[in-house]
Design an enzyme around this catalytic site. Structure first.
Site, PDB file in Angstrom:
ATOM      1  N   HIS A 267       0.871  -1.179   0.000  1.00 34.92           N
ATOM      2  CA  HIS A 267       0.000   0.000   0.000  1.00 34.92           C
ATOM      3  C   HIS A 267       0.908   1.229   0.000  1.00 34.92           C
ATOM      4  O   HIS A 267       2.025   1.185   0.534  1.00 34.92           O
ATOM      5  CB  HIS A 267      -0.834  -0.051   1.283  1.00 34.92           C
ATOM      6  CG  HIS A 267      -1.878   1.006   1.408  1.00 34.92           C
ATOM      7  ND1 HIS A 267      -1.592   2.281   1.838  1.00 34.92           N
ATOM      8  CD2 HIS A 267      -3.204   0.984   1.182  1.00 34.92           C
ATOM      9  CE1 HIS A 267      -2.700   2.996   1.873  1.00 34.92           C
ATOM     10  NE2 HIS A 267      -3.706   2.234   1.477  1.00 34.92           N
TER      11      HIS A 267
ATOM     12  N   ASP B   7       3.060  -4.790   8.242  1.00 39.00           N
ATOM     13  CA  ASP B   7       1.885  -3.919   8.118  1.00 39.00           C
ATOM     14  C   ASP B   7       0.653  -4.823   8.184  1.00 39.00           C
ATOM     15  O   ASP B   7       0.287  -5.479   7.212  1.00 39.00           O
ATOM     16  CB  ASP B   7       1.980  -3.170   6.782  1.00 39.00           C
ATOM     17  CG  ASP B   7       0.698  -2.407   6.465  1.00 39.00           C
ATOM     18  OD1 ASP B   7      -0.225  -2.410   7.295  1.00 39.00           O
ATOM     19  OD2 ASP B   7       0.627  -1.819   5.366  1.00 39.00           O
TER      20      ASP B   7
ATOM     21  N   GLN C 189      -4.360  -5.141   6.835  1.00 41.25           N
ATOM     22  CA  GLN C 189      -5.351  -6.029   6.216  1.00 41.25           C
ATOM     23  C   GLN C 189      -5.268  -7.447   6.776  1.00 41.25           C
ATOM     24  O   GLN C 189      -5.884  -8.370   6.218  1.00 41.25           O
ATOM     25  CB  GLN C 189      -5.148  -6.089   4.684  1.00 41.25           C
ATOM     26  CG  GLN C 189      -5.325  -4.752   3.996  1.00 41.25           C
ATOM     27  CD  GLN C 189      -6.775  -4.274   3.977  1.00 41.25           C
ATOM     28  OE1 GLN C 189      -7.711  -5.046   4.186  1.00 41.25           O
ATOM     29  NE2 GLN C 189      -6.967  -2.994   3.724  1.00 41.25           N
TER      30      GLN C 189
ATOM     31  N   LYS D  70     -10.294  -0.448  10.410  1.00 44.07           N
ATOM     32  CA  LYS D  70     -10.389  -1.643   9.547  1.00 44.07           C
ATOM     33  C   LYS D  70     -10.681  -2.899  10.371  1.00 44.07           C
ATOM     34  O   LYS D  70     -10.802  -3.991   9.844  1.00 44.07           O
ATOM     35  CB  LYS D  70      -9.095  -1.829   8.757  1.00 44.07           C
ATOM     36  CG  LYS D  70      -8.905  -0.766   7.675  1.00 44.07           C
ATOM     37  CD  LYS D  70      -7.673  -1.058   6.861  1.00 44.07           C
ATOM     38  CE  LYS D  70      -7.176   0.139   6.089  1.00 44.07           C
ATOM     39  NZ  LYS D  70      -7.951   0.431   4.891  1.00 44.07           N
TER      40      LYS D  70
ATOM     41  N   CYS E 274      -4.816   2.406  -3.655  1.00 45.08           N
ATOM     42  CA  CYS E 274      -3.590   2.977  -3.059  1.00 45.08           C
ATOM     43  C   CYS E 274      -2.437   1.986  -3.150  1.00 45.08           C
ATOM     44  O   CYS E 274      -1.637   1.868  -2.203  1.00 45.08           O
ATOM     45  CB  CYS E 274      -3.790   3.394  -1.603  1.00 45.08           C
ATOM     46  SG  CYS E 274      -4.964   4.708  -1.408  1.00 45.08           S
TER      47      CYS E 274
HETATM   48  N1  PMP Z   1      -1.574  -0.675   4.767  1.00 48.08           N
HETATM   49  C1  PMP Z   1      -2.511  -1.385   4.141  1.00 48.08           C
HETATM   50  C2  PMP Z   1      -2.168  -2.766   3.661  1.00 48.08           C
HETATM   51  C3  PMP Z   1      -3.778  -0.849   3.942  1.00 48.08           C
HETATM   52  O1  PMP Z   1      -4.708  -1.564   3.323  1.00 48.08           O
HETATM   53  C4  PMP Z   1      -4.053   0.450   4.420  1.00 48.08           C
HETATM   54  C5  PMP Z   1      -5.421   1.091   4.211  1.00 48.08           C
HETATM   55  N2  PMP Z   1      -6.033   0.814   3.013  1.00 48.08           N
HETATM   56  C6  PMP Z   1      -3.049   1.143   5.073  1.00 48.08           C
HETATM   57  C7  PMP Z   1      -1.820   0.555   5.238  1.00 48.08           C
HETATM   58  C8  PMP Z   1      -3.271   2.520   5.618  1.00 48.08           C
HETATM   59  O2  PMP Z   1      -4.268   2.506   6.584  1.00 48.08           O
HETATM   60  P1  PMP Z   1      -4.867   3.878   7.158  1.00 48.08           P
HETATM   61  O3  PMP Z   1      -5.320   4.652   5.960  1.00 48.08           O
HETATM   62  O4  PMP Z   1      -5.984   3.435   8.027  1.00 48.08           O
HETATM   63  O5  PMP Z   1      -3.773   4.551   7.895  1.00 48.08           O
END
Ligand code: PMP
Length: 405
Positions: A122, A199, A202, A225, A363
């Site tokens: 991401h 990270d 997910q 999430k 993203c």
């Molecule tokens: N890492 C991953 C794998 C994500 O899917 C996301 C959110 N889509 C993020 C980081 C960032 O999360 P946040 O926008 O809640 O900070």
């Protein structure tokens, strides 16, 4: 596990309609819906004990501080961290990764050093490292992925080297739903004394994430999430590592003594929690975790596996539908495109049918580039979804195809 209609009744929003149709919510990868207990937690904070934490000596402040620290303990036990010192509350996964990039980068990264990420990341696990690399004249290296969306492990091993300062990888790809082999990634890195950030944005909501078993050095995730509020997240770090890192923000609560000459910093985890933190968010997040535990993480995993299998089967029978990310190791996410139909057309028509899916790069532009596509349509399911909803998605997709044929 609780009966599905009882589970759905716990989430008030699932009962609403959009465009006069029952809502089908398949955008759980972007954010999850909230059970009533999480909604109630916010009301309780603001009606019963709202007050700034760690500051006052009065009743309300004590109560808010206690609830906040209880929330930290709940997170600790949920991810099985060794101590509460290792659990830092942040604004979310993005904030947590930026904190490590700044703080770890300040302490351990210099000119010519390398940070290793994967092609699946991401943007939140790419851009902070690019910023660090440009500050420190370090080099960002990328583990390639194969046509199924799995990292090529032999290439990863080749990229690990004397200059690697940190490996930072997703537990699960948000764009494809593919699960990365983090245990193997960590043990290979550790064999060369290289720390690993996972990270978990997910991953954490889809099954047991035990940071001590995983043996990761940092683990990050976002509250929103995992059925909690937005604006709260977690940075887990091994205590011995966190204690070596400088704080990345200065302000109230992260200090012990503040003469003008030189400030001394507070103990862990407060050293990394400058200013008034989002304590209502932390309390809401703890409620969400309690809710998940009441359902059982293994039950959740099983239900989601069943939904994934069913959805994969049904969707593969749709002519002209191509799924991206065909690894057998996946969470309940289907990223797809329809032949000769733009993803935004698909997403917009599904929306009018009451079905919320995500369209775009998610993203994660580099992984889209890897597959030579602009983006995909992503249906991300979770335990409160049903087979009937998957049938509605497939019927919707057939409708999209018929409109364009
Ligand atoms: N890492 C991953 C794998 C994500 O899917 C996301 C959110 N889509 C993020 C980081 C960032 O999360 P946040 O926008 O809640 O900070």
């Amino acid at each position: 596990m609780k009966d599905i209609s009882a589970i759905r009744a716990d989430f008030p929003i699932l009962g609403r309609t959009v465009y006069d149709k029952d809502l089908v919510y398949f955008d759980n990868g972007a954010t999850t819906q909230k059970p009533k207990c999480v909604i109630d937690a916010a009301t309780e904070v603001f009606t019963l004990y709202n007050s700034n934490i760690h500051r006052g000596v009065h009743f309300l402040s004590d109560m808010a501080s206690e609830e906040y620290e209880n929330a930290r303990e709940r997170v600790r036990s949920f991810i099985n961290a060794g101590s509460r010192e290792e659990v830092v509350f942040t604004a979310g996964a993005t904030a947590s990764i930026n904190a490590v990039a700044f703080s770890f980068g300040e302490r351990f990264v210099g000119r010519g050093d390398e940070i290793l990420i994967s092609h699946l990341e991401h943007h939140a696990n790419i851009v902070p490292w690019q910023m660090l690399c440009s500050r420190k004249q370090a080099v960002l290296k990328v583990i390639p992925v194969d046509d199924n969306g799995e990292i090529i492990f032999e290439e990863y091993l080749k990229l690990l080297g004397k200059k690697t300062r940190l490996v930072s990888v997703a537990q699960v790809s948000n764009a494809l739903g593919v699960i990365l082999p983090v245990d193997r990634i960590i043990s290979a890195a550790h064999s060369m004394n290289i720390p690993v950030l996972v990270d978990g944005a997910q991953g954490v909501q889809h099954g047991v994430s035990d940071v001590r078993k995983m043996d990761c050095d940092f683990y990050v995730f976002s509250g929103h999430k995992i059925y909690g509020p937005a604006g709260i997240g977690v940075l887990y770090g091994k205590a011995e590592l966190l204690s070596e890192l400088p704080p990345y923000q200065g302000g109230g609560d992260m200090v012990k003594n503040v003469p003008f000459e030189k400030t001394s910093y507070n103990d862990l985890p407060f050293k990394f929690e400058a200013g008034t933190v989002n304590f209502p968010g932390a309390i809401g997040l703890a409620r969400a975790l309690e809710y998940l535990l009441s359902l059982g993480m293994d039950n959740i995993k099983q239900r989601e596996r069943d939904l994934l299998e069913y959805a994969t089967q049904q969707m593969l029978s749709v002519k002209g539908l191509k799924i991206y990310g065909n690894s057998p190791e996946k969470i309940s996410v289907i990223s797809f495109l329809l032949k000769d139909i733009h993803m935004y057309d698909t997403g917009m028509i599904l929306d009018k049918l009451g079905i919320a899916v995500r369209t775009g790069t998610h993203c994660a532009q580099p992984v889209m580039d890897r597959f030579g596509i602009e983006g995909t349509v992503r249906a991300s399911m979770c335990f409160y979804n049903t087979r009937e909803e998957i049938d509605r998605l497939c019927a919707g997709i057939e409708k999209v195809i018929s409109m364009f044929s």
